[in-house]
Design a protein around this motif. Structure first.
Motif, mmCIF file in Angstrom:
data_model
loop_
_atom_site.group_PDB
_atom_site.id
_atom_site.type_symbol
_atom_site.label_atom_id
_atom_site.label_comp_id
_atom_site.label_asym_id
_atom_site.label_seq_id
_atom_site.Cartn_x
_atom_site.Cartn_y
_atom_site.Cartn_z
ATOM 1 N N LEU A 168 0.706 -1.160 -0.040
ATOM 2 C CA LEU A 168 -0.024 -0.019 -0.051
ATOM 3 C C LEU A 168 0.947 1.127 -0.083
ATOM 4 C CD1 LEU A 168 -2.857 1.193 0.357
ATOM 5 C CD2 LEU A 168 -2.248 1.076 2.837
ATOM 6 N N LEU A 169 0.901 2.298 -0.919
ATOM 7 C CA LEU A 169 1.482 3.312 -1.065
ATOM 8 C C LEU A 169 0.837 4.406 -0.056
ATOM 9 C CD1 LEU A 169 1.859 2.938 -4.873
ATOM 10 C CD2 LEU A 169 3.500 2.572 -3.055
ATOM 11 N N SER A 170 1.844 4.880 0.921
ATOM 12 C CA SER A 170 1.188 5.723 1.899
ATOM 13 C C SER A 170 1.863 7.239 1.666
ATOM 14 C CB SER A 170 1.461 5.096 3.232
ATOM 15 O OG SER A 170 2.730 5.149 3.664
ATOM 16 N N ALA A 171 1.425 8.273 2.334
ATOM 17 C CA ALA A 171 2.250 9.305 2.258
ATOM 18 C C ALA A 171 3.336 9.407 3.174
ATOM 19 C CB ALA A 171 1.315 10.470 3.048
ATOM 20 N N VAL A 172 3.361 8.513 4.372
ATOM 21 C CA VAL A 172 4.421 8.259 5.144
ATOM 22 C C VAL A 172 5.654 7.897 4.477
ATOM 23 C CG1 VAL A 172 5.125 7.377 7.466
ATOM 24 C CG2 VAL A 172 2.620 8.086 6.942
ATOM 25 N N GLY A 173 5.508 6.911 3.486
ATOM 26 C CA GLY A 173 6.497 5.825 3.244
ATOM 27 C C GLY A 173 7.598 6.503 2.529
ATOM 28 N N GLY A 174 7.245 7.649 1.968
ATOM 29 C CA GLY A 174 8.387 8.065 0.676
ATOM 30 C C GLY A 174 8.195 7.343 -0.663
ATOM 31 N N HIS B 369 13.135 7.203 15.324
ATOM 32 C CA HIS B 369 13.659 6.164 14.428
ATOM 33 C C HIS B 369 12.384 5.559 13.849
ATOM 34 C CE1 HIS B 369 16.512 2.477 14.103
ATOM 35 N NE2 HIS B 369 15.239 1.934 13.982
ATOM 36 N N ARG B 370 12.492 5.316 12.384
ATOM 37 C CA ARG B 370 11.268 4.790 11.533
ATOM 38 C C ARG B 370 10.898 3.510 11.929
ATOM 39 N NH1 ARG B 370 14.536 5.984 7.097
ATOM 40 N NH2 ARG B 370 16.063 6.117 8.692
ATOM 41 N N ALA B 371 9.748 3.120 12.193
ATOM 42 C CA ALA B 371 9.369 1.703 12.630
ATOM 43 C C ALA B 371 7.867 1.655 12.148
ATOM 44 C CB ALA B 371 9.383 1.535 14.088
ATOM 45 N N VAL B 372 7.501 0.277 12.349
ATOM 46 C CA VAL B 372 6.082 0.030 11.897
ATOM 47 C C VAL B 372 5.524 -0.519 13.571
ATOM 48 C CG1 VAL B 372 4.490 -1.623 10.980
ATOM 49 C CG2 VAL B 372 6.760 -1.005 9.792
ATOM 50 N N SER B 397 14.101 2.634 3.761
ATOM 51 C CA SER B 397 13.317 2.170 5.156
ATOM 52 C C SER B 397 12.078 2.799 5.491
ATOM 53 C CB SER B 397 14.832 2.413 6.104
ATOM 54 O OG SER B 397 14.844 3.937 5.879
ATOM 55 N N LEU B 398 11.770 3.901 4.899
ATOM 56 C CA LEU B 398 10.503 4.482 5.218
ATOM 57 C C LEU B 398 9.054 3.543 4.838
ATOM 58 C CD1 LEU B 398 10.465 8.260 4.844
ATOM 59 C CD2 LEU B 398 10.227 7.245 6.997
ATOM 60 N N ARG B 399 9.455 2.532 3.913
ATOM 61 C CA ARG B 399 8.479 2.082 3.770
ATOM 62 C C ARG B 399 7.673 1.167 4.546
ATOM 63 N NH1 ARG B 399 9.479 -2.510 0.300
ATOM 64 N NH2 ARG B 399 11.658 -2.272 0.218
ATOM 65 N N SER B 400 6.375 1.459 4.466
ATOM 66 C CA SER B 400 5.376 0.789 5.423
ATOM 67 C C SER B 400 5.595 1.294 6.958
ATOM 68 C CB SER B 400 5.205 -0.399 5.206
ATOM 69 O OG SER B 400 6.130 -1.354 5.625
ATOM 70 N N CYS B 401 6.294 2.183 7.007
ATOM 71 C CA CYS B 401 6.485 2.887 8.491
ATOM 72 C C CYS B 401 5.306 3.690 8.863
ATOM 73 C CB CYS B 401 7.660 3.971 8.228
ATOM 74 S SG CYS B 401 7.621 5.185 9.314
ATOM 75 N N ASN B 402 4.936 3.444 9.924
ATOM 76 C CA ASN B 402 3.756 4.175 10.402
ATOM 77 C C ASN B 402 4.048 5.231 11.640
ATOM 78 O OD1 ASN B 402 3.528 2.278 12.323
ATOM 79 N ND2 ASN B 402 1.542 1.548 11.690
#
Ligand SMILES: [Mg+2]
Ligand SMILES: [Mg+2]
Lengths: 432, 432
Positions: A168-174, B369-372, B397-402
């Motif tokens: 899922l492509l999110s705004a957060v993820g870059g 620190h980016r994390a899920v 590393s930002l992928r799917s980070c929330n």
């Protein structure tokens, strides 16, 4: 009005099986190729994305300092060049042992250099007479080969997978930035149509006053807003009078333009509740259920219509006309379907346990009770406060609601939940 | 390049004081009157909203059944009328004792009726020969006066407050429906401008290939998307070369069109990092801080420019050029400012405690620190998993980070956090 045939067009379902029927009919739509921009947010990748170029594309310094030949070690060295993260200042010559070059963060490391020493570990020894040129600098530390250098492709090598099918492509993820240079393949997002039914229902855009027996249509603007806010495209099909021909015509028109049609009203048992008979008899849709044992939302109706010439099946929701019921059932039934059509792997809203700040009476039906939940740091848990009267016509109780509490049905043994009980809360809004 | 004057335009701040400086300068914008539609979502009411009409506007039945005179009690009664939630079937005559009238959910209760009995508590006794008209029905239960009737104004009386100043209008709340018939007064939402700096930075829309030393601009599309996704209007001011005149011109143009300007790059210490001197010397802006003790985001710069003729102060953010740093600092610094300008009472993102699924090394700087994070129902707590390499140039590393985990700075006593440690997680994306 037949006193005894209230279930003519409807079978009654429990909530769980009802939702299962819906999601079984919510098949992910076809992939489409789209450009990379802010419209990607909320879309799901339909294929892996592979890096076309390495990142970084050149050996880059991680910090401000001096490019060195690491084996030279500490000492005073002549500054022979400058490398700045800027294409007007590229290092041309090879750095030789015994030389150093000034470099800024992100700047290309000159050929021959094997490491970067941070500026804090250096001292300026001599500058040009005008003070603008550094001539020699003392290096105070011994660094290893490769120190403070990002090698070509060390972040992303060519051909490596930068984003996976199903993501899922999110705004957060870059992801927008990562994918920026390639068009990507995502699942098409469903298009939704909304309409209201009932000739007592009045569009607030047309009048400020109501005649006896009339009500303003709050459902259409509300559901339109929810669908928009959750990232889907919505079309407005207005208010349809309680006239079988008009309803049939509007439904037919809408179903050629949308993937999912959401109607409110017309699903009770009165003789002017034409939604179910029109769907079934005039359009040939299949009604999967017409009642659900839940509060609010009892008359929720779900139907499907086969697509023509290989087009995907259309989903049709008949939600109750009551504004709170319509809103709650949209979140519980329609939103999971929309997400599944759009390719989401997690199509349900998250569930969090929450402790009741007050006792709650139970209803004979399982209830989805509107509440505000927020995390209490001193207790280390979420607390849930009812947003007020749960009489399902009272819209104001939805204010600042962010969750629906799953309350069990009342039994002889259990007629209410005590303050301090823990219940499952379906998160439908933002935490704050 | 002056080896010793790295702090010429910048004071270094800790994170907390830096954020305080920003929010102190983020004054809620002026109220504006707007129509009620889906664009209201995410706006904050600037004044109380008062009900202009009662809800319901007539005595309405809560369910399908029979309007009765409650004091009549159980018995067999003639059916003298029909009242349907539909303006074509309004009750005309007064119901007399000893008479009943069929009524559907939402239908107007006939004058004279004092309660409604649900259809399930009745039996049809006699119908007309064609089966279409009910002639008499048995009422099995005794109901109280007012039973199953919503009185006029019982949901909302005229003049009562239906929504309060300071309330955030959400999709969940149904406010759109409640407010539908009145324009409302909300705080103006800030307009944001985004730009990137550096002549090594290339727009991916212009080329698919990079020359030596060039990099694609991922920051502008990413920040544009975040601002859009969080509900704000964004204007794109492109990429500005490292040229003092061009930068000054673009900044001047942008600042006439936006409330908040967000630039990336140009805030390091190299001689082509022109952002701070241009702001201060050419535009006359005040730089409040130019470095923050945090990882990532050290070069984050915040400045303000006084508005002319009473216009509000402009906020200017110089974020690091590194994509991850730019994204993280946008969430930590820019988003709270945008929310406060828009009138939000809670402008910070929610914080939740989360347990580390793995040990994490600490940095000399406090780290975000980016994390899920996701709720583990068996453990009854949120679990936090790092989204990978934290080298701040590694966007993936930002992928799917929330979430951003707040990690303390490294000390001699504490160099890493063990698996199972609990840390504060700033929620910046969706839970799933
Ligand atoms: Mg109706
Ligand atoms: Mg630069």
């Amino acid at each position: 009005h037949k006193h005894g045939d209230k279930h003519q067009y409807s079978s009654t379902s429990l909530f769980g099986p009802a939702l299962n029927i819906i999601t079984e009919h919510s098949n992910t739509l076809s992939p489409i190729k789209v450009p990379v921009d802010e419209n990607l947010i909320g879309m799901v990748l339909a294929e892996d994305v592979v890096a076309r170029l390495p990142v970084p594309g050149y050996r880059a310094s991680i910090l401000d300092g001096y490019a060195v030949v690491a084996s030279d070690g500490p000492g005073i060295y002549p500054v022979v060049g400058v490398s700045i993260a800027n294409t007007s200042h590229l290092p041309a010559d090879k750095l030789l042992p015994g030389q150093i070059a000034r470099i800024t963060t992100g700047g290309p490391v000159p050929p021959g250099a094997t490491a970067v020493v941070m500026v804090e570990d250096t001292t300026l020894i001599r500058a040009s007479a005008d003070g603008l040129q550094e001539e020699s600098v003392e290096i105070h530390v011994q660094v290893n080969d490769g120190a403070n250098i990002r090698e070509i492709g060390s972040d992303t090598s060519v051909g490596s997978i930068v984003a996976r099918k199903g993501e899922l492509l999110s705004a957060v993820g870059g992801e927008i930035g990562v994918l920026a240079s390639v068009g990507v393949c995502v699942y098409r997002r469903p298009v939704i149509g909304v309409l209201s039914t009932g000739n007592e229902v009045i569009d607030h855009k047309n009048t400020l006053e109501l005649k006896y027996g009339q009500i303003f249509d709050s459902n259409r603007p509300t559901l339109f807003s929810i669908a928009k806010a959750t990232g889907f495209e919505v079309k407005d099909f207005g208010i349809v009078d309680d006239d079988p021909k008009e309803l049939e015509k509007t439904l037919n028109t809408a179903l050629t333009q949308v993937d999912v049609l959401v109607s409110t009203g017309g699903v009770s048992m009165g003789e002017l509740d034409l939604f179910k008979p029109t769907l079934e008899k005039s359009l040939g849709a299949t009604i999967h259920f017409g009642r659900v044992k839940m509060k609010p939302g009892k008359p929720t109706t779900f139907a499907t219509l086969s697509g023509t010439s290989g087009a995907p099946e259309k989903l049709i929701f008949g939600l109750p006309g009551n504004p709170v019921s319509a809103t709650v059932t949209f979140y519980l039934f329609v939103l999971p379907a929309l997400r599944k059509l759009a390719g989401y792997e997690n199509w349900n809203s998250p569930i969090l346990p929450a402790e009741l700040t007050d006792k709650l009476s139970l209803d004979p039906r399982p209830e989805y009770h509107r509440a505000v939940i927020s995390f209490d740091h001193s207790k280390g848990k979420f607390m849930a406060t009812s947003t007020g009267h749960q009489i399902s016509s009272r819209m104001l109780s939805l204010r600042s609601c962010n969750a629906l509490l799953k309350l069990p049905e009342k039994t002889d043994q259990c007629k209410e939940l005590d303050k301090g009980s823990t219940v499952d809360a379906i998160l439908i809004g933002q935490l704050s």
